[in-house]
Design a protein around this motif. Structure first.
Motif, PDB file in Angstrom:
ATOM      1  N   VAL A  72      -0.314   4.380  -3.282  1.00  0.00           N
ATOM      2  CA  VAL A  72      -1.375   3.992  -4.215  1.00  0.00           C
ATOM      3  C   VAL A  72      -1.824   2.582  -3.852  1.00  0.00           C
ATOM      4  N   ASP A  73      -3.077   2.431  -3.485  1.00  0.00           N
ATOM      5  CA  ASP A  73      -3.612   1.102  -3.112  1.00  0.00           C
ATOM      6  C   ASP A  73      -5.137   1.196  -3.092  1.00  0.00           C
ATOM      7  N   PRO A  74      -5.834   0.288  -3.800  1.00  0.00           N
ATOM      8  CA  PRO A  74      -7.304   0.358  -3.798  1.00  0.00           C
ATOM      9  C   PRO A  74      -7.891  -0.022  -2.440  1.00  0.00           C
ATOM     10  N   ALA A  95      -2.025  -9.655   2.924  1.00  0.00           N
ATOM     11  CA  ALA A  95      -1.465 -10.591   3.912  1.00  0.00           C
ATOM     12  C   ALA A  95      -1.400  -9.952   5.297  1.00  0.00           C
ATOM     13  N   SER A  96      -1.167  -8.648   5.325  1.00  0.00           N
ATOM     14  CA  SER A  96      -1.032  -7.957   6.618  1.00  0.00           C
ATOM     15  C   SER A  96      -2.324  -8.033   7.429  1.00  0.00           C
ATOM     16  N   HIS A  97      -3.460  -8.180   6.752  1.00  0.00           N
ATOM     17  CA  HIS A  97      -4.747  -8.294   7.445  1.00  0.00           C
ATOM     18  C   HIS A  97      -4.898  -9.686   8.054  1.00  0.00           C
ATOM     19  N   HIS A 145       8.348 -10.567   1.401  1.00  0.00           N
ATOM     20  CA  HIS A 145       8.634 -10.819   2.818  1.00  0.00           C
ATOM     21  C   HIS A 145       8.111 -12.154   3.329  1.00  0.00           C
ATOM     22  N   HIS A 146       7.399 -12.858   2.496  1.00  0.00           N
ATOM     23  CA  HIS A 146       6.947 -14.222   2.800  1.00  0.00           C
ATOM     24  C   HIS A 146       6.344 -14.335   4.204  1.00  0.00           C
ATOM     25  N   ARG A 147       6.940 -15.161   5.087  1.00  0.00           N
ATOM     26  CA  ARG A 147       6.324 -15.422   6.399  1.00  0.00           C
ATOM     27  C   ARG A 147       6.643 -14.343   7.424  1.00  0.00           C
TER      28      ARG A 147
HETATM   29  P1  FAD Z   1       0.329  -7.172   1.832  1.00  0.00           P
HETATM   30  O1  FAD Z   1      -0.035  -6.995   3.236  1.00  0.00           O
HETATM   31  O2  FAD Z   1      -0.275  -8.316   1.088  1.00  0.00           O
HETATM   32  O3  FAD Z   1      -0.034  -5.811   1.121  1.00  0.00           O
HETATM   33  C1  FAD Z   1       0.031  -5.670  -0.275  1.00  0.00           C
HETATM   34  C2  FAD Z   1      -0.837  -4.485  -0.650  1.00  0.00           C
HETATM   35  O4  FAD Z   1      -0.684  -4.254  -2.032  1.00  0.00           O
HETATM   36  C3  FAD Z   1      -2.328  -4.745  -0.406  1.00  0.00           C
HETATM   37  O5  FAD Z   1      -2.850  -3.743   0.439  1.00  0.00           O
HETATM   38  C4  FAD Z   1      -2.940  -4.696  -1.796  1.00  0.00           C
HETATM   39  O6  FAD Z   1      -4.236  -4.089  -1.805  1.00  0.00           O
HETATM   40  C5  FAD Z   1      -1.936  -3.849  -2.544  1.00  0.00           C
HETATM   41  N1  FAD Z   1      -1.949  -4.082  -3.987  1.00  0.00           N
HETATM   42  C6  FAD Z   1      -1.997  -5.256  -4.655  1.00  0.00           C
HETATM   43  N2  FAD Z   1      -2.004  -5.032  -5.981  1.00  0.00           N
HETATM   44  C7  FAD Z   1      -1.949  -3.680  -6.148  1.00  0.00           C
HETATM   45  C8  FAD Z   1      -1.932  -2.825  -7.297  1.00  0.00           C
HETATM   46  N3  FAD Z   1      -1.967  -3.293  -8.540  1.00  0.00           N
HETATM   47  N4  FAD Z   1      -1.900  -1.494  -7.096  1.00  0.00           N
HETATM   48  C9  FAD Z   1      -1.851  -0.972  -5.833  1.00  0.00           C
HETATM   49  N5  FAD Z   1      -1.854  -1.734  -4.707  1.00  0.00           N
HETATM   50  C10 FAD Z   1      -1.905  -3.077  -4.884  1.00  0.00           C
HETATM   51  N6  FAD Z   1       4.525 -12.218   9.210  1.00  0.00           N
HETATM   52  C11 FAD Z   1       5.102 -11.997  10.412  1.00  0.00           C
HETATM   53  O7  FAD Z   1       6.090 -11.270  10.500  1.00  0.00           O
HETATM   54  N7  FAD Z   1       4.612 -12.592  11.541  1.00  0.00           N
HETATM   55  C12 FAD Z   1       3.522 -13.418  11.498  1.00  0.00           C
HETATM   56  O8  FAD Z   1       3.094 -13.936  12.525  1.00  0.00           O
HETATM   57  C13 FAD Z   1       2.900 -13.662  10.256  1.00  0.00           C
HETATM   58  N8  FAD Z   1       1.814 -14.479  10.173  1.00  0.00           N
HETATM   59  C14 FAD Z   1       1.211 -14.657   8.970  1.00  0.00           C
HETATM   60  C15 FAD Z   1       0.079 -15.469   8.899  1.00  0.00           C
HETATM   61  C16 FAD Z   1      -0.584 -15.645   7.696  1.00  0.00           C
HETATM   62  C17 FAD Z   1      -1.794 -16.529   7.614  1.00  0.00           C
HETATM   63  C18 FAD Z   1      -0.111 -14.975   6.538  1.00  0.00           C
HETATM   64  C19 FAD Z   1      -0.847 -15.108   5.230  1.00  0.00           C
HETATM   65  C20 FAD Z   1       1.027 -14.190   6.590  1.00  0.00           C
HETATM   66  C21 FAD Z   1       1.703 -14.034   7.797  1.00  0.00           C
HETATM   67  N9  FAD Z   1       2.864 -13.266   7.903  1.00  0.00           N
HETATM   68  C22 FAD Z   1       3.449 -13.035   9.100  1.00  0.00           C
HETATM   69  C23 FAD Z   1       3.488 -12.707   6.698  1.00  0.00           C
HETATM   70  C24 FAD Z   1       3.081 -11.265   6.506  1.00  0.00           C
HETATM   71  O9  FAD Z   1       1.691 -11.167   6.597  1.00  0.00           O
HETATM   72  C25 FAD Z   1       3.554 -10.757   5.161  1.00  0.00           C
HETATM   73  O10 FAD Z   1       4.915 -11.017   4.961  1.00  0.00           O
HETATM   74  C26 FAD Z   1       3.326  -9.249   5.088  1.00  0.00           C
HETATM   75  O11 FAD Z   1       2.010  -8.934   5.466  1.00  0.00           O
HETATM   76  C27 FAD Z   1       3.602  -8.741   3.693  1.00  0.00           C
HETATM   77  O12 FAD Z   1       3.266  -7.382   3.706  1.00  0.00           O
HETATM   78  P2  FAD Z   1       3.128  -6.585   2.356  1.00  0.00           P
HETATM   79  O13 FAD Z   1       2.822  -5.193   2.708  1.00  0.00           O
HETATM   80  O14 FAD Z   1       4.298  -6.874   1.486  1.00  0.00           O
HETATM   81  O15 FAD Z   1       1.899  -7.299   1.598  1.00  0.00           O
END
Ligand code: FAD
Length: 357
Positions: A28-30, A36-38, A325-327
């Motif tokens: 489920v995701d809009p 952050a992954s983008h 997962h932070h950085r």
């Molecule tokens: P996200 O990618 O943020 O995905 C969260 C998803 O949840 C989104 O698609 C959003 O639409 C969805 N969502 C939000 N609210 C709701 C809701 N209410 N209902 C349904 N869906 C929802 N990591 C590395 O390992 N190497 C790197 O080199 C690295 N570089 C980075 C550089 C930058 C500038 C940044 C910002 C981050 C970087 N990271 C890096 C960290 C990494 O991007 C994140 O730790 C990772 O992308 C987190 O993934 P995620 O799926 O938890 O979150």
């Protein structure tokens, strides 16, 4: 059925691995893959992204880096069976070069190298000239560095695109809607649909804290994409410029990613003139030629930060968490999926959300 709330690299990795193991899965995701992954650079560099107090995080990163080659090969095979998997994900393995300019930088790099030695990670100490031999476009003022040959990197946008495709091919369902409420056994979407589940996996990145009582906060990162007719670098280059960290990540198509700021500004994702200026200024110190390149994109993403910088993966109050997962969420994606699938018990203990109860 398992329902995954959030389709970033964490949620999609979990969803695809579950679907691959034969489980019915709904994500489920809009706007999948838009968080952050983008924005992420995609470095798979456990040591460079860690400081000396973060040994647990380093161990998780090293373990996940070990899983990356098979994860990537299987992902590409599921997403596009006949393709070249490394090219499909822009998966590169030339390592990271960390460089310094003054005595303080070199002392910090030496400390990092000693820490890596202690943990048995391969690392080479290099003079400024040796650094420039590896990367001729480096500034003449670079005085030395360390090379971590085991580090790798991917293009996270290609990884999430492949995950979405692979998930679909494995029968996973995608509901393009925001989750309003998340509770054990069910997710309520903004459209009023109740998606029932045996297991609800919360993987909403920086937004996870708005859906459940979990200690996740947004940490803003601004990042740039430059474009060059031919690659300027052949490996990831990181540096400390007067104490400020900056990195350059080359892509196969000539793109050069320059990152990243780290700002505690809540959910603000404004790209600021100051952020772009600082990144370009520091990148130019490392590689003067960057100022000749086209500025193709500037973007800000929200890292899901936790109080101890370790992710939250595992059972928590009737939900399963895969967040915080932070950085390092791209690096930690294969391990995150392995933990949720119950395939990695030792790392799972380090990531247990119960540590905050
Ligand atoms: P996200 O990618 O943020 O995905 C969260 C998803 O949840 C989104 O698609 C959003 O639409 C969805 N969502 C939000 N609210 C709701 C809701 N209410 N209902 C349904 N869906 C929802 N990591 C590395 O390992 N190497 C790197 O080199 C690295 N570089 C980075 C550089 C930058 C500038 C940044 C910002 C981050 C970087 N990271 C890096 C960290 C990494 O991007 C994140 O730790 C990772 O992308 C987190 O993934 P995620 O799926 O938890 O979150």
């Amino acid at each position: 059925m398992d329902v995954i709330v959030g389709g970033g690299v964490a949620g999609l990795s979990v969803a695809w691995r579950l679907a691959r193991s034969g489980r019915p899965v709904t994500v489920v995701d809009p706007a999948p893959a838009s968080g952050a992954s983008h924005a992420a650079a995609g470095m798979l560099a456990p040591a460079s992204e860690t400081d000396y107090t973060e040994e647990s995080l380093l161990r998780l990163g090293v373990e996940s880096l070990r899983l990356w080659p098979s994860f990537a090969a299987e992902l590409a095979a599921d997403a596009a069976p006949a393709g070249d998997w490394a090219a499909m994900l822009d998966y590169r393995t030339e390592g990271t070069l960390d460089v310094g300019f003054d005595a303080d930088d070199l002392a910090a790099l030496d400390e990092l190298a000693s820490f890596m030695d202690k943990l048995g990670l391969p690392v080479e100490r290099l003079t400024g000239r040796q650094c420039r031999r590896l990367e001729p476009m480096l500034a003449p003022s670079v005085r030395g560095g360390i090379h971590a040959p085991q580090d790798a990197w991917v293009d996270p946008r290609k990884v999430t695109a492949a995950l979405l495709r692979a998930l679909g091919r494995r029968g996973g369902r995608l509901v393009r809607a925001r989750a309003e409420q998340v509770r054990p056994g069910a997710v309520l979407t903004e459209g009023g649909e109740v998606v029932e589940a045996e297991r609800v996996v919360l993987a909403a990145g920086a937004w996870s804290g708005g859906l459940a009582d979990v200690p996740v906060r947004p940490v803003k990162g601004q990042i740039l994409r430059l474009r060059s007719p031919r690659p300027l670098l052949s490996r990831c280059v990181r540096g400390l410029v007067h104490g400020r960290p900056v990195y350059l990540v080359p892509r196969g198509d000539g793109e050069l990613v320059v990152g990243a700021t780290q700002e505690e500004l809540g959910f603000d994702t404004t790209v600021t003139a100051g952020g772009v200026y600082e990144l370009l200024r520091d990148a130019r110190e490392l590689v003067p030629g960057v100022t000749e390149l086209e500025l193709a994109e500037s973007v800000a993403g929200l890292r899901p930060g936790t109080p101890d910088n370790l992710p939250l993966i595992g059972p928590h109050r009737g939900l399963t968490l895969a967040t915080g997962h932070h950085r390092g969420g791209v690096l930690l994606a294969p391990l995150t999926a392995a933990i949720v699938l119950g395939e990695a018990s030792e790392p799972a203990a380090l990531c247990s959300p119960e540590r905050f109860l």
